[in-house]
Design a protein around this motif. Structure first.
Motif, mmCIF file in Angstrom:
data_model
loop_
_atom_site.group_PDB
_atom_site.id
_atom_site.type_symbol
_atom_site.label_atom_id
_atom_site.label_comp_id
_atom_site.label_asym_id
_atom_site.label_seq_id
_atom_site.Cartn_x
_atom_site.Cartn_y
_atom_site.Cartn_z
ATOM 1 N N ASP A 154 0.706 -1.506 -0.263
ATOM 2 C CA ASP A 154 0.207 0.273 -0.300
ATOM 3 C C ASP A 154 1.183 1.353 -0.005
ATOM 4 O O ASP A 154 1.766 1.385 0.728
ATOM 5 C CB ASP A 154 -1.437 -0.059 1.522
ATOM 6 N N ASP A 155 0.439 2.363 -0.560
ATOM 7 C CA ASP A 155 1.100 3.532 -0.777
ATOM 8 C C ASP A 155 0.887 4.762 0.190
ATOM 9 O O ASP A 155 0.038 4.953 0.714
ATOM 10 C CB ASP A 155 0.589 4.050 -2.434
ATOM 11 N N ASP A 156 2.200 5.003 0.693
ATOM 12 C CA ASP A 156 1.934 6.206 1.810
ATOM 13 C C ASP A 156 2.351 6.800 1.476
ATOM 14 O O ASP A 156 2.942 7.875 2.524
ATOM 15 C CB ASP A 156 2.591 5.132 3.323
ATOM 16 N N ASN A 157 2.959 7.403 0.205
ATOM 17 C CA ASN A 157 3.369 8.437 -0.535
ATOM 18 C C ASN A 157 3.282 8.907 -1.671
ATOM 19 O O ASN A 157 2.847 10.301 -1.684
ATOM 20 C CB ASN A 157 4.609 8.139 -0.715
ATOM 21 N N GLY A 158 2.276 8.342 -1.951
ATOM 22 C CA GLY A 158 1.374 9.197 -2.965
ATOM 23 C C GLY A 158 1.594 8.954 -4.771
ATOM 24 O O GLY A 158 1.196 8.959 -5.451
ATOM 25 N N HIS A 159 3.582 8.548 -4.852
ATOM 26 C CA HIS A 159 3.718 8.731 -5.628
ATOM 27 C C HIS A 159 3.942 7.290 -6.535
ATOM 28 O O HIS A 159 3.376 7.460 -8.132
ATOM 29 C CB HIS A 159 5.682 8.987 -6.036
ATOM 30 N N GLY A 160 4.090 6.480 -6.143
ATOM 31 C CA GLY A 160 3.292 5.175 -6.977
ATOM 32 C C GLY A 160 1.675 4.857 -7.468
ATOM 33 O O GLY A 160 1.869 4.587 -8.788
ATOM 34 N N THR A 161 1.663 5.690 -6.676
ATOM 35 C CA THR A 161 -0.220 5.894 -7.215
ATOM 36 C C THR A 161 -0.348 6.637 -7.903
ATOM 37 O O THR A 161 -1.316 6.350 -9.443
ATOM 38 C CB THR A 161 -1.293 5.918 -5.740
ATOM 39 N N HIS A 162 0.086 7.435 -8.401
ATOM 40 C CA HIS A 162 0.049 8.849 -9.687
ATOM 41 C C HIS A 162 0.862 7.713 -10.710
ATOM 42 O O HIS A 162 0.247 7.965 -12.084
ATOM 43 C CB HIS A 162 1.197 10.264 -9.047
ATOM 44 N N VAL A 163 1.962 6.732 -10.533
ATOM 45 C CA VAL A 163 2.475 6.334 -11.515
ATOM 46 C C VAL A 163 1.581 5.484 -12.621
ATOM 47 O O VAL A 163 1.624 5.377 -13.231
ATOM 48 C CB VAL A 163 4.150 6.235 -11.487
ATOM 49 N N ALA A 164 0.731 5.011 -11.447
ATOM 50 C CA ALA A 164 0.126 3.856 -11.426
ATOM 51 C C ALA A 164 -1.131 4.674 -12.823
ATOM 52 O O ALA A 164 -1.691 3.768 -13.554
ATOM 53 C CB ALA A 164 -0.701 2.874 -10.500
ATOM 54 N N GLY A 165 -1.877 5.043 -12.239
ATOM 55 C CA GLY A 165 -3.013 5.832 -12.888
ATOM 56 C C GLY A 165 -2.579 6.373 -14.217
ATOM 57 O O GLY A 165 -3.163 5.855 -14.879
ATOM 58 N N ILE A 166 -1.694 6.623 -14.728
ATOM 59 C CA ILE A 166 -1.503 7.384 -15.492
ATOM 60 C C ILE A 166 -0.824 6.514 -16.699
ATOM 61 O O ILE A 166 -1.392 6.068 -17.437
ATOM 62 C CB ILE A 166 0.896 7.877 -15.873
ATOM 63 N N ILE A 167 -0.916 4.762 -16.621
ATOM 64 C CA ILE A 167 -0.227 3.669 -17.260
ATOM 65 C C ILE A 167 -1.742 3.263 -17.039
ATOM 66 O O ILE A 167 -2.472 2.622 -18.461
ATOM 67 C CB ILE A 167 0.544 2.734 -16.657
#
Length: 471
Positions: free
Chosen positions: A234-247
Motif C-alpha cells: 500500500d502507498d503511503d507517499n502518493g508517487h507510486g499511485t500517481h505513476v500507476a494511474g497514468i498507465i
C-alpha cells in the motif's frame, strides 16, 4: 515535423481547455481481453477529476520544489553521506553500511569473522549480496576492508534512489483540466488497434499503490512490499499511485481520469517508503520479485547519479528474462547521466511540456532514448484522491504503458524489439535525428501499435483469424 508537432500540442491544449465538457465515451461491452476492432473517436474523451464527494477538483502538487526539499533533508541527516559528481549533482548513501557480493556463498564462520572484524551485523540479503552495517566503521572504511577479502566479487555503498517527483500537496485546485498528455501522443487513435490485454502485466517499483483507489483497485494483481516483506504494497507517499494511474487508471468508467491502457494489469512493488526514497538494494529486490512473478514491463520512476553493481545485476536479470525496462531521466536540468536510466538495457525517458519543448526541469544527454509528456499530468493519488504532478517520473509511465499496449497487440515481440519499435515510431522533436533533449523523439502510441501489428508473423495472424471465426 518537430515544429509542427509543437504547435499542435499548444493548439490542442488551448482548444480543449476552452471546450472541456463531460466524459463522452460511448458505452460498450468490450470485455477485458479486447484487443482490436472497436472505434474510438479522437477528441471524444474529456477527463474530469473528482474527489470522493463528486466535486470536480485537481490537486496541484509542487513536486519539483519538494524534490529539492528531500535532498536538503538527506544532506542534513548525519547518517547519510553524499558523493558529488560535479558542483551540483550528488548521489546519497547510507553511512556505516556496505553492499557486498560474494564469489562463493560465505560460510557461517566467515560471516562471524566479518561481523566481528567490522563490529557490525548483516541487515539484509539478496541472493549472493549482503548488506552489512557497522557500529564503528564508516562506509569508506568498510569498502577498504571488504575489497581486501578474496571471496568478495564487489563492495559498494548502499546507495539511495529517489523518486523523480515528490508528494506534499499545496492545496491549489484547478477545475476541469483536460488530459493533454493523451492526445499529444496519439493515444486515442492507438486505441483503435489495441487497448491492452490483462495477460500483459506492468510492474511499478516505487512507493506502492493505493490498493483501495476506485480507479485502480480492479486493475491490480498481487504485489510485494519489499520493506515489510509481505504482500501488502500500500502507498503511503502518493508517487507510486500517481505513476500507476497514468498507465492504467480504469478507463471509460465515468470516474476520475483515463489511463493509457484499458486492460493491462498493474503489479505494485513497494520498495520506497513514505519519505520518497529507497536503497539500491531494496529496488533490486523489487526488480527480482517482479521478474520472478511474471512482469512483462517494469517502470522505474526513480534514480540517482551513481552506478550500482547491485542495481545493475537486477537490471541485467530482468532484461535477460525479456522484460521491457523503462526509467525516468531525472529532474535536475542536468546532463549528468542518471541510473538506472543510463543502463543500455533500459529505455530512458525525458519530459516534454505543453508547447513541445523539453521541460525546464528535465535531465538530458546522449543516454535519452525518447520523450513523453511530463508537465502537469493528472492522475490518481493516494488516499483515494487525484492530483496533477510534473516530473520525468510522470513521463516514464507513458512509455511503460505504451510498451504494455505493444505487447498486447503482438505478444511474440522480444523486449529488444519493443524498445526498437518505440524509438523508431517516435516523432522527431529536436534537430533532425536523435538529440540530447528528446532522444529519438516524442513517443507516438498510434505509430508504435501500427508497427507492432505489421510485425506479426503469418502464423500469429492466422491464429487470430481462427479465433475471430469461432468467437
Amino acid at each position: 515535423m518537430g515544429k509542427n508537432r509543437a504547435y499542435l500540442l499548444a493548439g490542442v491544449l488551448v482548444i480543449l481547455v476552452i471546450a472541456a465538457s463531460s466524459l463522452l465515451f460511448k458505452e460498450e461491452d468490450a470485455g477485458e481481453d479486447w484487443e482490436s476492432g472497436a472505434t474510438v473517436q479522437s477528441g471524444e474523451q474529456i477527463a474530469r477529476l473528482q474527489n470522493n464527494s463528486g466535486n470536480l477538483v485537481n490537486m496541484s502538487v509542487n513536486n519539483i520544489q519538494n524534490g529539492e526539499n528531500i535532498k536538503n533533508r538527506l544532506n542534513q541527516n548525519p547518517e547519510i553521506k553524499a558523493i558529488y559528481h560535479n558542483k551540483r549533482d550528488a548521489s546519497h548513501y547510507y553511512d556505516h553500511e556496505a553492499a557486498v557480493d560474494f564469489i562463493e556463498e560465505p560460510t557461517s564462520d566467515e560471516l562471524d569473522d566479518i561481523t566481528n572484524d567490522i563490529n557490525g551485523k548483516v541487515v539484509k540479503r539478496l541472493n549472493s549480496t549482503y548488506i552489512f552495517r557497522s557500529e564503528s566503521l564508516d562506509t569508506p572504511a568498510l569498502l577498504d576492508y571488504f575489497n581486501t577479502r578474496p571471496n568478495v566479487e564487489f563492495a559498494e555503498a548502499n546507495f539511495i534512489l529517489m523518486q523523480n517527483d515528490i508528494k506534499m500537496p499545496n492545496d491549489v485546485y484547478y477545475r476541469e483540466k483536460y488530459q493533454w498528455n493523451l492526445p499529444a501522443i496519439e493515444t486515442e487513435k492507438g486505441w483503435n488497434i489495441s487497448r491492452g490485454n490483462k495477460r500483459i502485466e506492468i510492474a511499478i517499483v516505487d512507493t506502492g499503490v493505493d490498493l483501495d483507489h476506485p480507479d485502480l483497485k480492479n486493475r491490480l494483481v498481487k504485489g510485494y512490499n519489499v520493506l515489510e516483506n509481505n504482500s501488502h504494497p500500500d502507498d503511503d507517499n502518493g508517487h507510486g499511485t500517481h505513476v500507476a494511474g497514468i498507465i492504467a487508471s480504469e478507463t471509460n468508467n465515468k470516474e476520475g481520469i483515463a489511463g493509457i491502457t484499458w486492460f493491462n494489469k498493474i503489479m505494485p512493488i513497494k520498495a520506497m517508503g513514505a519519505e520518497g526514497y529507497g536503497s539500491t538494494f531494496d529496488i533490486a529486490r523489487g526488480l527480482f520479485w517482479a521478474v520472478d512473478h511474471g512482469a512483462d514491463v517494469i517502470n522505474l520512476s526513480l534514480g540517482n547519479y551513481q552506478r550500482s553493481e547491485v542495481l545493475e545485476e537486477a537490471i541485467r536479470y530482468a532484461y535477460k528474462h525479456n522484460v521491457v525496462l523503462v526509467a525516468a531521466a531525472g529532474n535536475d536540468n542536468s546532463s549528468q547521466p542518471t541510473y538506472p536510466a543510463s543502463y543500455p538495457e533500459v529505455l530512458s525517458v525525458s519530459a516534454l511540456n505543453f508547447d513541445g519543448k523539453r521541460a525546464d526541469f528535465s535531465n538530458y544527454g546522449d543516454y535519452i532514448d525518447v520523450a513523453a509528456p511530463g508537465v502537469y499530468i493528472p492522475s490518481t493519488y493516494f488516499k483515494k484522491q487525484y492530483a496533477a504532478l510534473s516530473g520525468t517520473s510522470m513521463a516514464a509511465p507513458h512509455v511503460a504503458g505504451l510498451a504494455g499496449l505493444i505487447l498486447s497487440a503482438n505478444s511474440e515481440l522480444s523486449n529488444r524489439e519493443v524498445m526498437k519499435i518505440i524509438k523508431n515510431s517516435a516523432i522527431d522533436m529536436g534537430g533532425r535525428g536523435p538529440d540530447n533533449d528528446f532522444g529519438s523523439g516524442l513517443i507516438d502510441v498510434n505509430n508504435s501499435l501500427k508497427s507492432a501489428e505489421d510485425s506479426k508473423s503469418r502464423r500469429q495472424k492466422f491464429r487470430e483469424r481462427l479465433r475471430d471465426l469461432f468467437q
